[in-house]
Design a protein around this motif. Structure first.
Motif, PDB file in Angstrom:
ATOM      1  N   UNK A   1       0.848  -1.197   0.000  1.00 27.67           N
ATOM      2  CA  UNK A   1       0.000   0.000   0.000  1.00 27.67           C
ATOM      3  C   UNK A   1       0.878   1.240   0.000  1.00 27.67           C
ATOM      4  N   UNK A   2       0.497   2.245  -0.766  1.00 27.89           N
ATOM      5  CA  UNK A   2       1.203   3.525  -0.759  1.00 27.89           C
ATOM      6  C   UNK A   2       0.574   4.385   0.328  1.00 27.89           C
ATOM      7  N   UNK A   3       1.372   4.739   1.322  1.00 27.77           N
ATOM      8  CA  UNK A   3       0.928   5.572   2.418  1.00 27.77           C
ATOM      9  C   UNK A   3       1.795   6.821   2.488  1.00 27.77           C
ATOM     10  N   UNK A   4       1.462   7.722   3.400  1.00 25.11           N
ATOM     11  CA  UNK A   4       2.232   8.954   3.567  1.00 25.11           C
ATOM     12  C   UNK A   4       2.692   9.044   5.015  1.00 25.11           C
ATOM     13  N   UNK A   5       3.963   9.336   5.179  1.00 29.88           N
ATOM     14  CA  UNK A   5       4.523   9.554   6.504  1.00 29.88           C
ATOM     15  C   UNK A   5       4.955  11.006   6.624  1.00 29.88           C
ATOM     16  N   UNK A   6       5.008  11.521   7.834  1.00 29.19           N
ATOM     17  CA  UNK A   6       5.431  12.891   8.062  1.00 29.19           C
ATOM     18  C   UNK A   6       6.852  12.911   8.588  1.00 29.19           C
ATOM     19  N   UNK A   7       7.698  13.731   7.985  1.00 23.64           N
ATOM     20  CA  UNK A   7       9.045  13.945   8.497  1.00 23.64           C
ATOM     21  C   UNK A   7       8.972  14.891   9.694  1.00 23.64           C
ATOM     22  N   UNK A   8       9.939  14.836  10.602  1.00 22.44           N
ATOM     23  CA  UNK A   8       9.935  15.766  11.734  1.00 22.44           C
ATOM     24  C   UNK A   8      10.025  17.213  11.264  1.00 22.44           C
ATOM     25  N   UNK A   9       9.421  18.120  12.017  1.00 17.39           N
ATOM     26  CA  UNK A   9       9.474  19.547  11.705  1.00 17.39           C
ATOM     27  C   UNK A   9      10.904  20.043  11.886  1.00 17.39           C
ATOM     28  N   UNK A  10      11.412  20.834  10.929  1.00 14.13           N
ATOM     29  CA  UNK A  10      12.794  21.320  10.971  1.00 14.13           C
ATOM     30  C   UNK A  10      13.016  22.414  12.007  1.00 14.13           C
TER      31      UNK A  10
END
Length: 92
Positions: free
Chosen positions: A82-91
Motif C-alpha cells: 500500500x502507498x501511504x504517507x509519513x510525516x518527516x519531523x518539523x525542521x
C-alpha cells in the motif's frame, strides 16, 4: 488531480491547458495515462524548487496511486504493497 506549491507561473499555465484549476494550485481533470505522463514530465522540467503531487484513480487496493516531486514533510512510503504517507519531523 495535481496539487502544486511554490511552482513557477509557466508550469501553472501549462497545467491549466489540460486541467481545471479549481483552487489556487489544485488542478482536476479526466485524462488518460499518456496525457498524465506528459503532464508529469512538464512538472519534472518546470517545477524548480516547488513541490507537486499527482494522484489518479487506478485498479489497486486503495483505488488510487500518486507520485510526488520536491521537498515536503509528507513523504510517500510503501507499506505491504500500500502507498501511504509519513510525516518527516518539523525542521524548526
Amino acid at each position: 488531480m495535481i496539487v502544486t506549491e511554490a511552482v513557477p507561473p509557466r508550469l501553472r499555465g501549462r497545467l491549466a491547458v489540460w486541467l481545471l484549476e479549481v483552487r489556487a494550485g489544485v488542478y482536476v481533470g479526466d485524462v488518460g495515462q499518456r496525457v498524465r505522463e506528459m503532464l508529469w514530465q512538464q512538472v519534472l522540467a518546470l517545477a524548480e524548487d516547488g513541490n507537486v503531487v499527482l494522484a489518479w484513480a487506478t485498479n489497486n487496493e486503495s483505488g488510487f496511486d500518486f507520485v510526488t516531486y520536491g521537498e515536503n514533510r509528507r513523504q510517500p512510503i510503501d507499506f505491504d504493497g500500500l502507498r501511504l504517507v509519513t510525516f518527516l519531523p518539523d525542521k524548526s
